[in-house]
Design an enzyme around this catalytic site. Sequence first.
Site, PDB file in Angstrom:
ATOM      1  N   CYS A  15     -10.018   0.069   3.559  1.00 37.10           N
ATOM      2  CA  CYS A  15      -9.755   0.949   2.408  1.00 37.10           C
ATOM      3  C   CYS A  15      -8.261   1.057   2.133  1.00 37.10           C
ATOM      4  O   CYS A  15      -7.430   0.696   2.961  1.00 37.10           O
ATOM      5  CB  CYS A  15     -10.351   2.337   2.649  1.00 37.10           C
ATOM      6  SG  CYS A  15      -9.554   3.241   3.993  1.00 37.10           S
ATOM      7  N   CYS A  18      -6.494   3.228   4.566  1.00 34.68           N
ATOM      8  CA  CYS A  18      -6.347   2.533   5.853  1.00 34.68           C
ATOM      9  C   CYS A  18      -5.155   1.582   5.800  1.00 34.68           C
ATOM     10  O   CYS A  18      -4.405   1.452   6.776  1.00 34.68           O
ATOM     11  CB  CYS A  18      -7.613   1.742   6.185  1.00 34.68           C
ATOM     12  SG  CYS A  18      -9.089   2.779   6.312  1.00 34.68           S
ATOM     13  N   ASP A 396       5.173 -21.133 -29.712  1.00 33.84           N
ATOM     14  CA  ASP A 396       6.014 -22.301 -29.924  1.00 33.84           C
ATOM     15  C   ASP A 396       5.102 -23.349 -30.587  1.00 33.84           C
ATOM     16  O   ASP A 396       3.899 -23.372 -30.326  1.00 33.84           O
ATOM     17  CB  ASP A 396       6.530 -22.802 -28.572  1.00 33.84           C
ATOM     18  CG  ASP A 396       7.338 -24.078 -28.708  1.00 33.84           C
ATOM     19  OD1 ASP A 396       8.084 -24.193 -29.679  1.00 33.84           O
ATOM     20  OD2 ASP A 396       7.204 -24.955 -27.830  1.00 33.84           O
TER      21      ASP A 396
END
Length: 717
Positions: A15, A18, A396
């Site tokens: 997690c 964690c 471009d």
Amino acid sequence: MASNAHIYRLQGLSCMNCAAKFEKNIRSINTVEDVQVNFGASKLKINGEATIEQLEKAGAFDGIKVLPDRQQQPEKKEPFWKKRENILTMISLLFIIVGYLFYFQLGAKAPFTIGTFALAILIGGYDLFKVGFKNLAKLEFDMKTLMTIAVIGAAIIGEWGEGAIVVFLFALSEALESYSINKARQSISSLINIAPNKATIKHGNVNEEVNVEDVRINDIMVIKPGEKAAMDGEVVKGESSLNQAAITGESIPVHKTFGDEVFAGTINQEGYLEVRVTKRVEDTTIAKIIHLVEEAQAERAPSQQFVDKFAKYYTPAIMIIALLVAILPPLIASASWSEWVYLGLAVLVVGCPCALVISTPVAIVTAIGNAARNGILIKGGIHLEETGRLNVIAFDKTGTLTEGKPEVTDIVPVGSFTESEILSISRSIEAYSQHPLASAIIQKAKREKAKEMEAENFQSITGKGAKAVISGEEFFIGNPALFEEISKLPVEIKQQIDELQAAGKTVMVLGTNSDIYGLIAVADKIRNSSFSIMKQLLQLGIKKTVMLTGDNKTTAVAIGKELGISETRADLLPEDKLDTIKELQASHGNVAMVGDGVNDAPALATSSVGIAMGGAGTDTALETADIALMADDLEKLPYTISLSRKALHIIKQNIGFALGVKIIALLLVIPGWLTLWLAIIADVGATLLVVLNSMRLMNGKEKNKKDISEHVSQQSI
């Protein structure tokens, strides 16, 4: 990268909190100078020294395993229901069911009822309490600490059943969150495993299988039919079709023959190939893609930065609110202590920021991984979000909207010069130029076998042309504007130039300070997909498309009109393109620039999002652009916009879900309707909604093509 930097792969990182705690623990090791934990890629970078044992000790609270970066990960693919923590969760559920059977038969206070619920709490909450009590001892308040307090409090006031339910649902929520993160990470692990670890290298007449780390530049690599290329290189013998989907996202095989580039991870489908290795394993295109995608997942997007800041103040605020709910009514109004302590515990549970913390990173990790699988390299959550907000896209022209392979269509001699002489002089000057138009002239001269003459004192004239001395005379070749500066063009020549430009051709003039010797017209074929792409972009909510080119206005307008471009700006030097991007940003907000990543670098860097085409094999594109379309194909642009808009929409939904559910649940405190049941269901429900909503971004390209119509109504996102 610093010489004392070390990279590791992680297993078991479960997690976001964690990851933060793991990082904090490593930082406390004396020999470590700095540390970065990349949660999305499950990767660790440290500056300094630390043994794997020290690192694993720092992550022991979450069962984190640490492996060297290049070591193959022998991670066992355990089915969801066979994982230890999930087995404990299911046993806990079984005891909860038995507990409620006792509850209805014997009553809430019966020893069998309390004992069974207590077993459910201890078994299902073992991992939770192990971390929660340690955090409490250190006065660290995260989600597990809040849940530990809530469960202990529920037991103290006699709500054993609801305490068991809180433990079970929290464990279930953690399991599902871990499952979703692992699914999202699969896009990275699949990339890592694309290229083989061993290559077949030819030494004389003997083929030897060696580790890719031991392969050297200029080694000859053998690729048989059905095998994957292990390294980047150049074909020196044989020809075959290679599937480059792993790099470009395009499954149509590409024919390779002598001199063609081969990428690591591509599949040889037909013939036998010998390839000269051109890059070390850490420099291959796929290695760069993996590195950039992982770095992208580590970068915090604006919405994630907001959530992180918000969560920093949100958790302490919830704890204060829970405390006030528990003690103020009994102290002020002599209300029931057990009733309001219960409500305070419910506030603590519902306030758990699980869903909020995970709302943004899961969506971003999933979207970036999805894009990488489809040959689109998005180099950070910030660029994903910026792309989702685009209003204007500037293109471009050469090599982006057109094929980028101009060809000479007309040679118009002026005076006594012949076509062959014009080609010879032009070729001699342009031999020193890198411009695409120069290449067209050289190719034409070679086909016509025009004589090559010696040119001296070559000088490029930026944005206009070039000059050189041939046989003692100074010649100029360039656009008509160059010759207007040198000496005014005769009216009849201007008319010829206008006619050629009106046909969509680019015209170059060859001459000296005093005379004009000829005109060379060049045309660059428009990409077949360019028109439909412009239409799709408008459907997706892009308000304006702009073509920027150094070409003359007449030619540019003809091409722009054919493509349905909103606005065309021509005769632009590189600095003019930069100024144009700034001007568009001032008037329209978010503006993207799409180019080849080599030319127009200032405009790409200044735009809100720089998008480079043909990232595969183009190091400059990979390094300079915010987004690289790995295939030299604009067709991936609408998909990129669609995915980004969808990701932005889902992130907003996630944050809305996470906060909305909490607010509604907290409002139930006022009439006293909030229960621990409702609190944990609200918390788990919000987390599930966020996770499942984010998983929608895992859908493949075909699904997202259908999303174009969906986004027509979301132009304001």
